[in-house]
Write an enzyme that holds these catalytic residues in place. Structure first.
Site, PDB file in Angstrom:
ATOM      1  N   GLU A 168       0.820  -1.121   0.179  1.00 55.45           N
ATOM      2  CA  GLU A 168      -0.090  -0.140   0.051  1.00 55.45           C
ATOM      3  C   GLU A 168       0.923   1.352   0.002  1.00 55.45           C
ATOM      4  O   GLU A 168       0.753   2.146   0.672  1.00 55.45           O
ATOM      5  CB  GLU A 168      -1.134  -0.059   1.199  1.00 55.45           C
ATOM      6  CG  GLU A 168      -2.099  -1.071   1.071  1.00 55.45           C
ATOM      7  CD  GLU A 168      -3.175  -0.878   2.016  1.00 55.45           C
ATOM      8  OE1 GLU A 168      -3.080  -0.028   2.845  1.00 55.45           O
ATOM      9  OE2 GLU A 168      -4.190  -1.719   2.112  1.00 55.45           O
ATOM     10  N   GLU A 376      -5.281  -8.577   0.986  1.00 54.38           N
ATOM     11  CA  GLU A 376      -5.777  -8.144   2.229  1.00 54.38           C
ATOM     12  C   GLU A 376      -7.366  -8.143   1.528  1.00 54.38           C
ATOM     13  O   GLU A 376      -7.640  -7.501   0.579  1.00 54.38           O
ATOM     14  CB  GLU A 376      -5.572  -6.886   2.830  1.00 54.38           C
ATOM     15  CG  GLU A 376      -4.290  -6.862   3.520  1.00 54.38           C
ATOM     16  CD  GLU A 376      -3.743  -5.704   3.957  1.00 54.38           C
ATOM     17  OE1 GLU A 376      -4.715  -4.885   4.491  1.00 54.38           O
ATOM     18  OE2 GLU A 376      -2.732  -5.169   4.058  1.00 54.38           O
TER      19      GLU A 376
HETATM   20  C1  BG6 Z   1      -4.484  -1.931   5.195  1.00 49.40           C
HETATM   21  C2  BG6 Z   1      -3.115  -2.200   5.851  1.00 49.40           C
HETATM   22  O1  BG6 Z   1      -4.398  -0.406   4.992  1.00 49.40           O
HETATM   23  O2  BG6 Z   1      -5.364  -2.131   5.924  1.00 49.40           O
HETATM   24  C3  BG6 Z   1      -3.264  -2.990   7.113  1.00 49.40           C
HETATM   25  O3  BG6 Z   1      -2.223  -2.659   4.930  1.00 49.40           O
HETATM   26  C4  BG6 Z   1      -4.103  -2.529   7.962  1.00 49.40           C
HETATM   27  O4  BG6 Z   1      -1.780  -2.852   7.675  1.00 49.40           O
HETATM   28  C5  BG6 Z   1      -5.775  -2.581   7.603  1.00 49.40           C
HETATM   29  O5  BG6 Z   1      -4.149  -2.923   9.329  1.00 49.40           O
HETATM   30  C6  BG6 Z   1      -6.669  -2.097   7.984  1.00 49.40           C
HETATM   31  O6  BG6 Z   1      -6.559  -0.913   8.342  1.00 49.40           O
HETATM   32  P1  BG6 Z   1      -7.131  -0.635   9.704  1.00 49.40           P
HETATM   33  O7  BG6 Z   1      -6.838   1.084   9.691  1.00 49.40           O
HETATM   34  O8  BG6 Z   1      -8.680  -0.761   9.946  1.00 49.40           O
HETATM   35  O9  BG6 Z   1      -6.154  -0.999  10.726  1.00 49.40           O
END
Ligand code: BG6
Length: 476
Positions: A168, A376
């Protein structure tokens, strides 16, 4: 489709994590501090001052965690390596103890037949490099990052087939240099586009080296992908949507996949004086470091509408959102985000849009023609540990199921989907939202300040995903 294609036989049913969010042991076995070790200690930067000093103590409990992965039948596990664990000063002398930790983890995964997916960089740049030359703001980082990556290629290239370069870059750089919510906490568009360009060069160089050291492996960056929608069919909204797609998505994807910036966006940035400094040889390097696959981190689509020249001007561009910061964002004259009335949102106001995942996968396929790995996707929620020690996260099952259904639709559309790695395996630290915003299949009993016993408890979603994997996606 009347009939859906099955998930491929060797589909990588995975789960994901990142070093700072799970490991803890922040100063053990020779590790140097990362920018996050320093930033989280500045009052007011994170939810209740939460940080990753202990995190979920994966560094000491990796065997227990891998045993749970095996129990779940996981085929792949995406994790990241902490750069300052390998090079405490960012470069120079390598810390053998750091390499050994990842070696033990990788061996443990392989012993259970779990394919390691190694992310080279998930935001924890060594603080030493920030102090010395401003980390991503200096071209010096290109060589230091390459050297760090080569160290890992040499050590693990024979064991790890799938690699993710930068995680990201779009989201992290945006928060580092526009909203100021990530270290170094800057709010300056000029510096943003320059640092982002340097990150592209570092990414390309690391991929070019990969070809030499891991010729049989596959590598690609993970992009925080929020496919753009127009708020309406009015030409003004359509143009806003085109602008957003160009500046928030193609700006990254075109460079990764083609080594080129999209023309209209570059022209606009030049007019504004925000365009990155591009030196001789940069385009050659970018073209020499294109990926084997694109990693896609998908949480939501974003909807855009017309924004007049005196309209909304806020820092965020293509963020996946933070609680309390979901106000409309945009660039005057180009676009602004707006809520999509057709979609429900999570407790952190992120739009829930499984069809957006299919749309994103198809756009990726038609524009770039590369295989995609979903690195993800997941639902952050307040989970409740019941008195009898269970966690009933049916909402997470519903979220993941609906997204997997759309993956299968996309596969049937013709998308070459390598795998699906939901965020996250265990609960982890959310960078800015502490430990209350949970994503895991496995609950970790701790809160913002008290690590308690850090007990691991499989949630309902754990057993659901186990059965999905067992049926290779036939039973969702
Ligand atoms: C992504 C990241 O942006 O989303 C992760 O790669 C992150 O590291 C995940 O934890 C969820 O985001 P958040 O802000 O809800 O923890």
């Amino acid at each position: 489709h009347e009939q859906l294609k099955p998930f491929p036989a060797h589909f990588l049913w995975g789960a994901a994590s990142a070093a700072y969010q799970i490991e803890g042991a922040w100063n053990e076995d020779g590790k140097g501090p990362s920018v996050w070790d320093v930033f989280t200690k500045i009052p007011g930067k994170t939810f209740k001052g939460s940080n990753g000093e202990v995190a979920v103590d994966h560094y000491h409990r990796y065997k227990e965690d891998v045993a749970l992965m095996a129990q779940m039948g996981l085929k792949a596990y995406r994790f990241s390596v902490s750069w300052p664990r390998i090079f405490p000063q960012g470069r120079g002398e390598v810390n053998e103890a750091g390499l050994q930790f990842y070696e033990r983890l990788i061996d443990e995964l392989l012993a259970f037949g779990i394919e390691p997916i190694l992310t080279l960089y998930h935001w924890d740049v060594p603080q030493a490099l920030m102090d010395e030359y401003g980390a991503w703001e200096s071209r010096k980082i290109i060589e230091d990052f390459d050297n760090y990556c080569i160290t890992l290629y040499k050590r693990f290239g024979g064991k790890v087939k799938y690699w993710v370069s930068l995680n990201e870059q779009n989201y992290n750089t945006n928060h580092a240099f526009i909203t100021g919510m990530h270290p170094p906490g800057v709010q300056d568009r000029r510096r943003f586009f320059d640092a982002n360009h340097i990150a592209f060069l570092a990414n390309a160089k690391a991929i070019a080296s990969f070809r030499q050291y891991v010729p049989d492996g596959q590598i690609g960056p993970s992009f925080a992908y929020s496919p753009a929608y127009p708020a309406s069919s009015s030409p003004k909204d359509m143009l806003a949507f085109e602008n957003a797609e160009e500046l928030t998505n193609h700006w990254w994807l075109d460079v990764y996949c083609w080594g080129q910036y999209p023309e209209s966006a570059l022209t606009y940035l030049k007019e504004k004086g925000w365009a990155p400094i591009i030196e001789d040889g940069d385009y050659e390097l970018l073209a020499a470091g294109t990926p084997d696959f694109m990693g896609m981190n998908y949480y939501q689509s974003l909807t855009y509408e017309f924004n007049p020249v005196d309209g909304v001007e806020t820092g965020e561009m293509n963020t996946t959102g933070q609680k309390g910061s979901n106000a409309d964002t945009g660039i005057p004259g180009l676009y602004k985000t707006t809520a999509n009335p057709n979609l429900e949102t999570t407790n952190w106001d992120w739009a829930i849009d499984p069809t957006g995942l299919r749309i994103g996968l198809r756009r990726m396929m038609s524009r770039y023609g590369l295989p995609v790995m979903i690195t993800e996707n997941g639902l952050g929620e307040f989970d409740k540990l019941e008195a009898d020690g269970t966690i009933h996260d049916g909402y997470r099952i519903a979220y993941l199921r609906s997204h997997l259904e759309q993956c299968q639709q996309a596969i049937t559309d013709g998308v070459d989907l390598l795998g699906y790695c939901p965020w996250s395996f265990t609960d982890v630290l959310s960078w800015l939202n502490g430990y209350q915003k949970r994503y895991g299949f496995v609950y970790v009993d701790r809160d913002e300040t008290d690590p308690k016993e850090l007990k691991r408890i499989p949630k309902d979603s754990f057993y659901w995903y186990r059965d999905v994997i067992q049926s290779n996606g036939e039973e969702l």
